[in-house]
Design a protein around this motif. Structure first.
Motif, PDB file in Angstrom:
ATOM      1  N   GLN A 226       0.820  -1.211   0.000  1.00 55.24           N
ATOM      2  CA  GLN A 226       0.000   0.000   0.000  1.00 55.24           C
ATOM      3  C   GLN A 226       0.859   1.269   0.000  1.00 55.24           C
ATOM      4  O   GLN A 226       0.470   2.289  -0.575  1.00 55.24           O
ATOM      5  N   ALA A 227       2.004   1.221   0.669  1.00 52.55           N
ATOM      6  CA  ALA A 227       2.856   2.404   0.785  1.00 52.55           C
ATOM      7  C   ALA A 227       3.522   2.771  -0.533  1.00 52.55           C
ATOM      8  O   ALA A 227       4.046   3.884  -0.673  1.00 52.55           O
ATOM      9  N   HIS A 228       3.532   1.858  -1.496  1.00 53.41           N
ATOM     10  CA  HIS A 228       4.244   2.087  -2.755  1.00 53.41           C
ATOM     11  C   HIS A 228       3.340   2.124  -3.972  1.00 53.41           C
ATOM     12  O   HIS A 228       3.599   2.882  -4.902  1.00 53.41           O
ATOM     13  N   CYS A 229       2.299   1.299  -3.988  1.00 52.86           N
ATOM     14  CA  CYS A 229       1.459   1.137  -5.185  1.00 52.86           C
ATOM     15  C   CYS A 229       0.294   2.121  -5.160  1.00 52.86           C
ATOM     16  O   CYS A 229      -0.556   2.046  -4.268  1.00 52.86           O
ATOM     17  N   PRO A 230       0.186   3.017  -6.150  1.00 52.06           N
ATOM     18  CA  PRO A 230      -0.893   4.012  -6.122  1.00 52.06           C
ATOM     19  C   PRO A 230      -2.242   3.501  -6.597  1.00 52.06           C
ATOM     20  O   PRO A 230      -3.262   4.149  -6.366  1.00 52.06           O
ATOM     21  N   LEU A 231      -2.266   2.314  -7.264  1.00 56.23           N
ATOM     22  CA  LEU A 231      -3.521   1.853  -7.850  1.00 56.23           C
ATOM     23  C   LEU A 231      -3.453   0.346  -8.072  1.00 56.23           C
ATOM     24  O   LEU A 231      -2.489  -0.152  -8.664  1.00 56.23           O
ATOM     25  N   LEU A 232      -4.467  -0.371  -7.594  1.00 54.58           N
ATOM     26  CA  LEU A 232      -4.571  -1.801  -7.866  1.00 54.58           C
ATOM     27  C   LEU A 232      -5.407  -2.036  -9.113  1.00 54.58           C
ATOM     28  O   LEU A 232      -6.244  -1.222  -9.480  1.00 54.58           O
ATOM     29  N   TRP A 233      -5.148  -3.184  -9.757  1.00 57.80           N
ATOM     30  CA  TRP A 233      -6.158  -3.686 -10.688  1.00 57.80           C
ATOM     31  C   TRP A 233      -6.395  -5.143 -10.350  1.00 57.80           C
ATOM     32  O   TRP A 233      -5.545  -5.798  -9.751  1.00 57.80           O
ATOM     33  N   ALA A 234      -7.566  -5.636 -10.696  1.00 55.67           N
ATOM     34  CA  ALA A 234      -8.052  -6.901 -10.146  1.00 55.67           C
ATOM     35  C   ALA A 234      -7.506  -8.138 -10.830  1.00 55.67           C
ATOM     36  O   ALA A 234      -7.953  -9.247 -10.541  1.00 55.67           O
ATOM     37  N   GLY A 235      -6.550  -7.986 -11.743  1.00 51.65           N
ATOM     38  CA  GLY A 235      -5.938  -9.146 -12.356  1.00 51.65           C
ATOM     39  C   GLY A 235      -6.676  -9.621 -13.592  1.00 51.65           C
ATOM     40  O   GLY A 235      -7.354  -8.846 -14.279  1.00 51.65           O
ATOM     41  N   ASP A 236      -6.557 -10.914 -13.858  1.00 46.87           N
ATOM     42  CA  ASP A 236      -6.964 -11.463 -15.158  1.00 46.87           C
ATOM     43  C   ASP A 236      -8.274 -12.254 -15.070  1.00 46.87           C
ATOM     44  O   ASP A 236      -8.280 -13.487 -15.082  1.00 46.87           O
ATOM     45  N   GLN A 237      -9.391 -11.557 -15.005  1.00 44.93           N
ATOM     46  CA  GLN A 237     -10.680 -12.254 -14.969  1.00 44.93           C
ATOM     47  C   GLN A 237     -10.953 -12.953 -16.303  1.00 44.93           C
ATOM     48  O   GLN A 237     -10.521 -12.498 -17.365  1.00 44.93           O
ATOM     49  N   SER A 238     -11.700 -14.042 -16.233  1.00 48.18           N
ATOM     50  CA  SER A 238     -12.201 -14.671 -17.449  1.00 48.18           C
ATOM     51  C   SER A 238     -13.268 -13.767 -18.081  1.00 48.18           C
ATOM     52  O   SER A 238     -13.940 -12.994 -17.390  1.00 48.18           O
ATOM     53  N   VAL A 239     -13.417 -13.898 -19.385  1.00 49.57           N
ATOM     54  CA  VAL A 239     -14.339 -13.024 -20.116  1.00 49.57           C
ATOM     55  C   VAL A 239     -15.763 -13.590 -20.038  1.00 49.57           C
ATOM     56  O   VAL A 239     -16.372 -13.977 -21.032  1.00 49.57           O
ATOM     57  N   ASP A 240     -16.300 -13.613 -18.810  1.00 48.93           N
ATOM     58  CA  ASP A 240     -17.618 -14.216 -18.615  1.00 48.93           C
ATOM     59  C   ASP A 240     -18.256 -13.720 -17.326  1.00 48.93           C
ATOM     60  O   ASP A 240     -17.720 -12.850 -16.640  1.00 48.93           O
ATOM     61  N   PHE A 241     -19.397 -14.310 -17.000  1.00 53.30           N
ATOM     62  CA  PHE A 241     -20.158 -13.943 -15.801  1.00 53.30           C
ATOM     63  C   PHE A 241     -19.995 -14.978 -14.685  1.00 53.30           C
ATOM     64  O   PHE A 241     -20.775 -14.971 -13.730  1.00 53.30           O
ATOM     65  N   THR A 242     -19.024 -15.876 -14.769  1.00 48.68           N
ATOM     66  CA  THR A 242     -18.930 -16.964 -13.799  1.00 48.68           C
ATOM     67  C   THR A 242     -18.687 -16.446 -12.388  1.00 48.68           C
ATOM     68  O   THR A 242     -18.049 -15.413 -12.180  1.00 48.68           O
ATOM     69  N   ARG A 243     -19.185 -17.217 -11.418  1.00 43.86           N
ATOM     70  CA  ARG A 243     -19.202 -16.791 -10.020  1.00 43.86           C
ATOM     71  C   ARG A 243     -17.818 -16.528  -9.456  1.00 43.86           C
ATOM     72  O   ARG A 243     -17.625 -15.579  -8.687  1.00 43.86           O
ATOM     73  N   HIS A 244     -16.825 -17.348  -9.804  1.00 42.16           N
ATOM     74  CA  HIS A 244     -15.522 -17.255  -9.140  1.00 42.16           C
ATOM     75  C   HIS A 244     -14.422 -16.646  -9.998  1.00 42.16           C
ATOM     76  O   HIS A 244     -13.295 -16.466  -9.522  1.00 42.16           O
ATOM     77  N   ASP A 245     -14.699 -16.362 -11.275  1.00 39.53           N
ATOM     78  CA  ASP A 245     -13.634 -15.818 -12.114  1.00 39.53           C
ATOM     79  C   ASP A 245     -14.141 -14.805 -13.123  1.00 39.53           C
ATOM     80  O   ASP A 245     -13.395 -14.392 -14.003  1.00 39.53           O
ATOM     81  N   GLY A 246     -15.380 -14.391 -13.008  1.00 42.57           N
ATOM     82  CA  GLY A 246     -15.949 -13.488 -13.986  1.00 42.57           C
ATOM     83  C   GLY A 246     -16.063 -12.063 -13.477  1.00 42.57           C
ATOM     84  O   GLY A 246     -15.412 -11.658 -12.503  1.00 42.57           O
ATOM     85  N   ILE A 247     -16.921 -11.305 -14.113  1.00 40.44           N
ATOM     86  CA  ILE A 247     -17.048  -9.871 -13.867  1.00 40.44           C
ATOM     87  C   ILE A 247     -17.307  -9.534 -12.400  1.00 40.44           C
ATOM     88  O   ILE A 247     -16.777  -8.548 -11.872  1.00 40.44           O
ATOM     89  N   GLY A 248     -18.098 -10.350 -11.704  1.00 36.42           N
ATOM     90  CA  GLY A 248     -18.453 -10.029 -10.317  1.00 36.42           C
ATOM     91  C   GLY A 248     -17.293 -10.053  -9.355  1.00 36.42           C
ATOM     92  O   GLY A 248     -17.338  -9.392  -8.303  1.00 36.42           O
TER      93      GLY A 248
END
Length: 671
Positions: free
Chosen positions: A451-473
């Motif tokens: 947190q002391a160094h990184c100004p912005l997170l991104w959520a990584g590599d989601q699958s291109v879908d609506f799935t419960r554990h790896d999608g948009i949500g």
């Protein structure tokens, strides 16, 4: 900001002792239920392309029942003699195992009936952690992340790459409870947060010693503020980054032509992000980058001049880097000659990692000279000095556990520290050019202290879908969980990233992701790992207009986002917040993870289910909320509301100082 320290005290009981803080029981030890267990570890670790299989077969489990209290320490023992010592100081508990060779430490924290638990860093599947255990080990999160799905099973078979609910780029051994307590384990060793026992929270650490910091507050907002102060606050996001969308294109010089089409469609463009600035490499996974961090003069001729021309139009340019160098690149030989790589244990040769059909050396971030070299040579001269205003600072999870490090540290303990060192290098480069608070890099990997160094997170590599554990949500859960442990700003790849085994983007997914991304502090698109097989936002006039529309919504909210940045600096509160953060007296909100508060005044309930045209929305508190699109006043409670394409449920507090701004969203979204 200094947190108010509250002492932990020992209270002896008839058959044991309790540790108390701010009138709350932290730990309870009884002869028939000891607060500590210890064992001799026997680990096996396997890594393949950032995916880990970690197993342990511990021996000689000891649960010492006897204790002696001496001042601020408690010594635990059994019939075989002394076992461990707990020392209290400065709102922390230091645990030391006293028997030689014992390196598996389990500490059990007291839990009250019905207590809810959050934390664990950036969690993708669950906001409330109850009834599950979460290993703390930075890694690839996996593709699918659900052992019941065909995609996950297929990815597991092709290289341990399917993942599970607990896999994350950014773990952190910190948890918060609904008693408004927090516990942080200061070790970087492999650890496990285990909440499967409703009576006790177990923290397992693969070390002979660990410190546990305890935080107590009167509200969740105050608790989150204390944690933010502890780990370090990010600089406010610059005006340019919140004033429109960052357009992600990786099409060489043609990216500039495509940018013009977005602008012609009325897109509010803050930046152009071309991760392929250093070249590309085609693999079976898809279009990867050429990991030699120098501009590709054929793919991007006259790049410094192009960047300057963009900036004159109010558009910034962003690139990409990671802490590895491909063996077939020019920088690899320079790095090898100057001793910048992690080494094999059996020779002085660089340790090479397979990143998927190409091998790379691992930059040794424990070496000061190497950190300085990378910050200056790559991030400074090659990127900042040609005019870049930011980049994706990717990876950081791949440190193998059998490398030789320059500082002599154990790679099992350095592994989780690696993303923090990587963040430090990036921040060093930005600071060296006087660009802190202006140039923005964004990371997916993390651990305590990033947190002391990184100004912005991104959520990584989601699958291109609506799935419960790896999608948009999952990007909502990611932002909410990371925000609780001191990360003020998060965002995602708008449109998703991972396309495998025929899983490709749909128009519906692309639109719904725009609706979500517009209500994050930074809105940024990505073409994904297989851009030629997937829809892009300029594939059709309808998608182009959709992206343009929601970019304008995002830009319209910039004054409010500036306010959220000011709040983050003053109080440590994140921009995107779980509902309970402002409504702690409503336990029904504790596990809500499919909607969020954007600051205190805006409530966003994105549509994250395929085919949905309505959804349930929880409106907290006692006062009505106002619908951003219709102006209707809606009473608090649970409502089933219409949510057609193009109109995600969004509400604001009518008494907000930004009510007029929010009321204008409907007109902006219509334009």
């Amino acid at each position: 900001m200094e947190r108010c320290r509250v002492e932990i005290r020992v209270a002896e009981r008839r058959d044991g002792f309790d540790l108390l803080m701010a009138g709350r029981t932290i730990l309870s030890h009884r002869a028939d239920r000891p607060a500590l267990a210890m064992a001799l570890g026997n680990a096996a670790v396997e890594m393949y392309r950032g995916n880990f299989r970690i197993e342990d077969n511990p021996a000689d489990l000891v649960t010492p029942p006897d204790f002696v209290i001496e001042g601020d320490s408690v010594t635990l023992s059994d019939a075989a003699g002394l076992a461990a010592r707990l020392t209290l100081a400065d709102a922390a508990i230091t645990v030391e195992l006293l028997r030689p060779g014992y390196d598996r430490l389990h500490l059990f924290f007291h839990a009250e009936p019905g207590e809810t638990v959050w934390g664990g860093g950036e969690q993708m599947s669950y906001l409330a952690l109850n009834d599950r255990s979460f290993p703390m080990w930075t890694s690839e999160p996996g593709v699918g992340r659900d052992k019941s799905t065909e995609l996950t099973r297929a990815m597991d078979e092709s290289g341990m790459a399917g993942g599970d609910y607990w896999n994350t780029n950014y773990p952190q051994p910190t948890f918060l409870t609904s008693r408004w307590l927090a516990v942080h384990c200061g070790s970087t060793a492999y650890s496990v947060l285990d909440f499967t026992d409703p009576a006790r929270h177990r923290v397992e650490v693969w070390a002979a010693q660990a410190q546990f910091e305890i935080f107590a507050a009167d509200s969740p907002a105050a608790l989150v503020g204390d944690l933010s102060a502890r780990f370090g606050r990010q600089p406010p996001l610059p005006d340019w980054a919140i004033g429109g969308a960052i357009l992600g294109l990786k099409d060489g010089a043609r990216s500039f032509e495509r940018l013009d089409a977005f602008l012609k469609a009325g897109t509010a463009v803050a930046g152009l992000w071309c991760e392929d600035w250093a070249g590309i490499r085609e693999t079976s996974f898809g279009r990867r980058l050429f990991w030699d961090w120098r501009r590709d003069r054929q793919r991007y001729p006259d790049l410094p001049e192009r960047i300057a021309a963009l900036q004159a139009r109010g558009i910034r340019f962003l690139g990409y880097a990671n802490p590895y160098l491909a063996v077939d690149g020019i920088l690899f030989e320079e790095a090898r000659a100057e001793g910048h790589f992690c080494l094999r244990q059996d020779s002085d040769e660089p340790y090479l990692v397979d990143f998927g059909e190409f091998d790379c050396g691992v930059i040794d971030l424990t070496r000061v000279e190497t950190r300085d070299w990378f910050a200056e040579k790559v991030l400074g001269r090659e990127m900042l000095d040609i005019g870049m205003s930011g980049w994706m600072a990717d990876f950081g999870e791949y440190l193998p556990t059998d490398v030789r490090l320059a500082d002599g540290s154990n790679p099992m303990e350095a592994h989780n520290r690696w993303p923090v060192l990587w963040g430090e290098v990036n921040a060093q480069a930005v600071e060296s050019r006087g660009r802190t608070g202006d140039a923005v890099f964004f990371m997916r990997a993390g651990f305590s202290g990033v947190q002391a160094h990184c100004p912005l997170l991104w959520a990584g590599d989601q699958s291109v879908d609506f799935t419960r554990h790896d999608g948009i949500g999952t990007v909502i859960t990611a932002a909410l969980s990371a925000g609780l442990v001191g990360n003020a700003y998060s965002h995602s790849d708008c449109g998703g990233y991972t396309s495998m085994l025929g899983n490709v983007r749909t128009e519906e997914l692309m639109i719904r992701w725009c609706e979500l991304a517009a209500f994050a502090p930074v809105m940024r698109s990505h073409e994904g790992n297989r851009p030629d097989e997937n829809l892009q936002y300029d594939s059709t006039p309808e998608l182009l207009n959709c992206f343009a529309r929601w970019s304008r919504v995002h830009a319209h909210l910039a004054p409010y986002v500036r306010h959220l940045c000011d709040e983050a600096q003053a109080s440590g509160l994140p921009a995107q917040r779980p509902l309970f953060l402002h409504y702690p007296d409503e336990p029904a909100l504790f596990a809500v993870q499919d909607q969020f508060l954007y600051g205190a005044d805006l409530l966003v309930a994105p549509v994250i289910a395929a085919g949905a045209v309505s959804r349930n929305v929880v409106l907290p508190g006692i006062a009505p909320w106002q619908d951003c699109w219709t102006g209707e006043l809606v009473p608090p409670g649970v409502h089933t509301v219409a949510a057609p394409i193009g109109r995600p449920p969004v509400y604001y507090r009518p008494d907000s100082g930004f009510a007029a701004l929010f009321a204008g969203l409907a007109e902006v979204a219509k334009a």
